[in-house]
Design a protein around this motif. Structure first.
Motif, PDB file in Angstrom:
ATOM      1  N   UNK A 282       2.206  -7.490  -9.376  1.00 41.41           N
ATOM      2  CA  UNK A 282       3.409  -7.573 -10.223  1.00 41.41           C
ATOM      3  C   UNK A 282       4.646  -6.915  -9.604  1.00 41.41           C
ATOM      4  N   UNK A 283       4.499  -6.217  -8.487  1.00 42.84           N
ATOM      5  CA  UNK A 283       5.685  -5.680  -7.801  1.00 42.84           C
ATOM      6  C   UNK A 283       6.269  -6.699  -6.825  1.00 42.84           C
ATOM      7  N   UNK A 284       5.540  -7.775  -6.632  1.00 42.96           N
ATOM      8  CA  UNK A 284       5.922  -8.757  -5.604  1.00 42.96           C
ATOM      9  C   UNK A 284       6.577  -9.976  -6.240  1.00 42.96           C
ATOM     10  N   UNK A 285       7.737 -10.366  -5.714  1.00 42.67           N
ATOM     11  CA  UNK A 285       8.392 -11.563  -6.228  1.00 42.67           C
ATOM     12  C   UNK A 285       9.064 -12.279  -5.052  1.00 42.67           C
ATOM     13  N   UNK A 286       9.480 -13.527  -5.268  1.00 41.41           N
ATOM     14  CA  UNK A 286      10.143 -14.212  -4.160  1.00 41.41           C
ATOM     15  C   UNK A 286      11.350 -14.991  -4.654  1.00 41.41           C
TER      16      UNK A 286
ATOM     17  N   UNK B  92       0.826  -1.220   0.000  1.00 38.19           N
ATOM     18  CA  UNK B  92       0.000   0.000   0.000  1.00 38.19           C
ATOM     19  C   UNK B  92       0.859   1.269   0.000  1.00 38.19           C
ATOM     20  N   UNK B  93       2.135   1.130   0.369  1.00 38.97           N
ATOM     21  CA  UNK B  93       3.048   2.287   0.359  1.00 38.97           C
ATOM     22  C   UNK B  93       3.678   2.520  -1.016  1.00 38.97           C
ATOM     23  N   UNK B  94       3.227   1.756  -2.014  1.00 40.49           N
ATOM     24  CA  UNK B  94       3.692   1.906  -3.399  1.00 40.49           C
ATOM     25  C   UNK B  94       5.210   1.776  -3.566  1.00 40.49           C
ATOM     26  N   UNK B  95       5.793   0.673  -3.079  1.00 43.90           N
ATOM     27  CA  UNK B  95       7.213   0.459  -3.352  1.00 43.90           C
ATOM     28  C   UNK B  95       7.414   0.116  -4.838  1.00 43.90           C
ATOM     29  N   UNK B  96       8.652   0.257  -5.306  1.00 43.26           N
ATOM     30  CA  UNK B  96       8.933  -0.159  -6.693  1.00 43.26           C
ATOM     31  C   UNK B  96       8.904  -1.681  -6.770  1.00 43.26           C
ATOM     32  N   UNK B  97       9.457  -2.308  -5.732  1.00 49.95           N
ATOM     33  CA  UNK B  97       9.553  -3.770  -5.737  1.00 49.95           C
ATOM     34  C   UNK B  97       9.573  -4.304  -4.304  1.00 49.95           C
ATOM     35  N   UNK B  98       8.916  -5.441  -4.111  1.00 52.36           N
ATOM     36  CA  UNK B  98       8.971  -6.117  -2.813  1.00 52.36           C
ATOM     37  C   UNK B  98       9.358  -7.574  -3.068  1.00 52.36           C
ATOM     38  N   UNK B  99      10.532  -7.945  -2.569  1.00 48.97           N
ATOM     39  CA  UNK B  99      11.022  -9.314  -2.757  1.00 48.97           C
ATOM     40  C   UNK B  99      10.924 -10.035  -1.417  1.00 48.97           C
TER      41      UNK B  99
ATOM     42  N   UNK C 156      12.607 -21.519   3.739  1.00 48.60           N
ATOM     43  CA  UNK C 156      11.750 -22.487   3.042  1.00 48.60           C
ATOM     44  C   UNK C 156      11.044 -21.725   1.922  1.00 48.60           C
ATOM     45  N   UNK C 157      11.577 -21.871   0.697  1.00 46.67           N
ATOM     46  CA  UNK C 157      11.119 -21.028  -0.409  1.00 46.67           C
ATOM     47  C   UNK C 157       9.612 -21.178  -0.664  1.00 46.67           C
ATOM     48  N   UNK C 158       9.099 -22.399  -0.508  1.00 45.89           N
ATOM     49  CA  UNK C 158       7.684 -22.649  -0.855  1.00 45.89           C
ATOM     50  C   UNK C 158       6.738 -21.730  -0.064  1.00 45.89           C
ATOM     51  N   UNK C 159       7.129 -21.372   1.151  1.00 46.23           N
ATOM     52  CA  UNK C 159       6.247 -20.502   1.959  1.00 46.23           C
ATOM     53  C   UNK C 159       6.212 -19.092   1.368  1.00 46.23           C
ATOM     54  N   UNK C 160       7.354 -18.636   0.852  1.00 39.71           N
ATOM     55  CA  UNK C 160       7.391 -17.314   0.204  1.00 39.71           C
ATOM     56  C   UNK C 160       6.582 -17.371  -1.094  1.00 39.71           C
ATOM     57  N   UNK C 161       6.723 -18.471  -1.819  1.00 40.27           N
ATOM     58  CA  UNK C 161       5.984 -18.618  -3.092  1.00 40.27           C
ATOM     59  C   UNK C 161       4.477 -18.595  -2.861  1.00 40.27           C
ATOM     60  N   UNK C 162       4.084 -19.206  -1.772  1.00 38.14           N
ATOM     61  CA  UNK C 162       2.652 -19.236  -1.424  1.00 38.14           C
ATOM     62  C   UNK C 162       2.098 -17.817  -1.241  1.00 38.14           C
ATOM     63  N   UNK C 163       2.880 -16.977  -0.560  1.00 42.80           N
ATOM     64  CA  UNK C 163       2.430 -15.587  -0.338  1.00 42.80           C
ATOM     65  C   UNK C 163       2.317 -14.877  -1.683  1.00 42.80           C
ATOM     66  N   UNK C 164       3.345 -15.056  -2.535  1.00 48.66           N
ATOM     67  CA  UNK C 164       3.332 -14.374  -3.842  1.00 48.66           C
ATOM     68  C   UNK C 164       2.122 -14.794  -4.660  1.00 48.66           C
TER      69      UNK C 164
END
Ligand code: NDP
Length: 270
Positions: free
Chosen positions: A165-169, A139-146, A151-159
């Motif tokens: 489209x600003x969110x990646x893991x 909501x703060x309009x970042x350029x990118x949030x990584x 445990x990568x799968x938990x980050x992937x689940x959030x994405x």
């Protein structure tokens, strides 16, 4: 007098009664706020008993935040995404749930004059606390949030769930592929004196490193970040107070000021 509680196990360490009583005094609100130790199999029963006895609301801390979500009749969008509730309100026989951790973090970062809009942010961790801060950060309009997690799968689940489209893991190792302005440690690693295995080069030159954990001394993550070249390091005490202020506002419709309480808590740590 209106009754509020913080429910958790353990609970003795909780500063919430002090914080909320101080907010009540400052805003002239008549309320009583106590801590309640809940046995691990008694959360639902204890909440219902308190609500039936006329309790107005409560905070929920470890390990009950997920159970609290399941117990609610209605939850906010940010609590649904977090999969966790830290603020309960009892109204008209209904249990309403919210999660104020994310807004507390954002408020604390902004209080420290950290620029979030247009920034490239690394969020380390994908547990309840990390999930709670994703929407408020976006909501703060970042350029990118990584989001990077052990445990990568938990980050992937959030994405997948948030789908923005600003969110990646990525893995800890792949954080090398990005440049960041702000790094937020939302892991519990500092509690065990450990570090998330982020390459040191990722930290060098970063403007701000934030650790949600707080302690008397700088946390291991913040010590490491400083040594690795972060310009500014901040611990999570301000987030604790800011999330409490948001809960207080949900219950009482008054936003307390946080400066004095924060100073007192900081002094108590010393
Ligand atoms: P969870 O148990 O839900 O998640 C823990 C996270 O930490 C997971 O991402 C886990 O990774 C990661 N982790 C734990 N140990 C390590 C390690 N050695 N190396 C790398 N990653 C690790 O906890 P929460 O999300 O609820 O809380 C996280 C922290 O935030 C806690 O320390 C809590 O005290 C703090 N917090 C502070 C608040 C404040 O107001 N200041 C508010 C809320 C939380 P994996 O998925 O791989 O297990």
């Amino acid at each position: 007098m209106d009754q509020y509680r913080v429910f958790g196990n353990p609970i003795k360490h909780s500063r919430s009664p002090y914080i909320h009583q101080a907010f009540a005094k400052e805003t002239g609100q008549e309320l009583n706020y106590q801590s309640q130790l809940v046995e691990l199999d008694a959360f639902e029963q204890d909440i219902k008993t308190f609500a039936q006895a006329g309790g107005k609301g409560g905070n929920v801390t470890v390990p009950f935040k997920e159970q609290a979500l399941a117990l609610c009749d209605q939850v906010s969008k940010r609590a649904a995404l977090a999969g966790a509730v830290n603020t309960l309100s009892f109204r008209d026989g209904q249990i309403l749930g919210d999660n104020t951790d994310g807004i507390g973090l954002v408020k604390d970062l902004l209080d420290h004059k950290v620029t979030l809009t247009g920034s490239r942010i690394l969020l380390i961790g994908a547990g309840g606390a990390a999930k709670g801060v994703v929407l408020p950060l976006l909501e703060q309009a970042p350029q990118q949030l990584v989001i990077a997690n052990r445990t990568l799968s938990k980050a992937e689940q959030i994405c997948q769930q948030v789908s923005d489209n600003r969110l990646t893991c990525c893995t800890f190792e792949r954080t090398k592929d990005y440049d960041f302005d702000v790094i937020i440690n939302a892991t519990s690693a500092s509690l065990d004196g450990r570090l998330p295995a982020i390459p040191e080069t990722v930290i060098a030159g970063v403007g701000v490193c934030y650790d949600m954990v707080y302690a008397k001394e700088l946390t291991p993550f913040l010590v490491w970040a400083k040594q690795a070249g972060a310009s500014k390091v901040i611990d999570g005490l301000g987030m604790l107070v800011a999330q409490a202020a948001e809960s207080f506002n949900i219950w009482r419709g008054v936003m307390p000021s946080t400066d004095e309480v924060l100073c007192q808590l900081r002094a108590d740590l010393d």
